[in-house]
Structures are given as C-alpha cells and as structure tokens.
Design a protein around this motif. Sequence first.
Motif, short mmCIF file in Angstrom:
data_model
loop_
_atom_site.label_atom_id
_atom_site.label_comp_id
_atom_site.label_asym_id
_atom_site.label_seq_id
_atom_site.Cartn_x
_atom_site.Cartn_y
_atom_site.Cartn_z
N GLN A 68 4.38 64.19 75.39
CA GLN A 68 5.60 63.52 75.21
C GLN A 68 5.82 62.69 73.66
O GLN A 68 4.67 62.81 73.07
N SER A 120 8.14 66.64 74.09
CA SER A 120 9.47 66.23 75.03
C SER A 120 9.81 65.00 74.50
O SER A 120 8.99 64.05 74.39
N SER A 121 11.07 64.66 74.68
CA SER A 121 11.76 63.40 74.46
C SER A 121 11.74 62.28 75.58
O SER A 121 11.40 62.82 76.76
#
Length: 124
Positions: A13, A123-124
């Motif tokens: 993340q 990933s955001s």
Amino acid sequence: QVHLVESGGGSVQAGGSLRLSCAASGYTYNIKCMGWFRQTPGKEREGVASIDRDVSTSYGDSVKGRFTISKDNAKNTLYLQMNNLKPTDTAMYYCGADRGYCYGIPPLDKYDYEGQGTQVTVSS
C-alpha cells in the motif's frame, strides 16, 4: 558474462516499503557501475538509482529522499530500499551492470547486462 537476478518485488500500500535485491554472478570483477531502472507498459525506461564502484550514488528526481541504493560486494548483491512508496512507483524494476562508470543516472541503453525484472505494485 554477468548474470543478474532480481527479487523482492511485491504488492504494497502507499506509504509502505520494499527492499529489492539483485544477485550478480559470473565475471563481476570488471563491473564498475550498477543501477536500477523501471518501466511500465507503454512508457520509456526511467533511471531510478545508480552506484559506482567507488560507492558514489545518484538518484532520479522522482525517488530522491525515498529510495536508497547500496551494495554488498562480499555477496555480489545490489539493493534498493524503497520507502514511502507511491502508486506512481508501480513498475517492473530491473537491475543493470556495466563495465564503465555510471557518471550519474546512466542513459537508458547504457547497461551491458540487465536482469529479468521484479514487479512492484503500489496501491492507493
């Protein structure tokens, strides 16, 4: 001939960290420059970081202050510590080795030898 094998990629993340490794084997005694570059589909290669035999380092503007390149000569291994990762860091990461000095971030086609790459997905 020099053989390079990358490892350490994965999914993380945003804000997380990963450490990439590149194990070198073969005729590594004449390698003066090693580095990392990355590529996403449809885009040009982007130089990420480089390190000369004298341990001088250079970084691309987009990773300065977040990534650290280092090497362990005894293990013939190159590392890339990546902190505070962003979604824009998502790419296939490759290591390269060259018989000439880096002189900063090498040109896109500089390296005499390249690995097969390791995927990094943020990933955001």
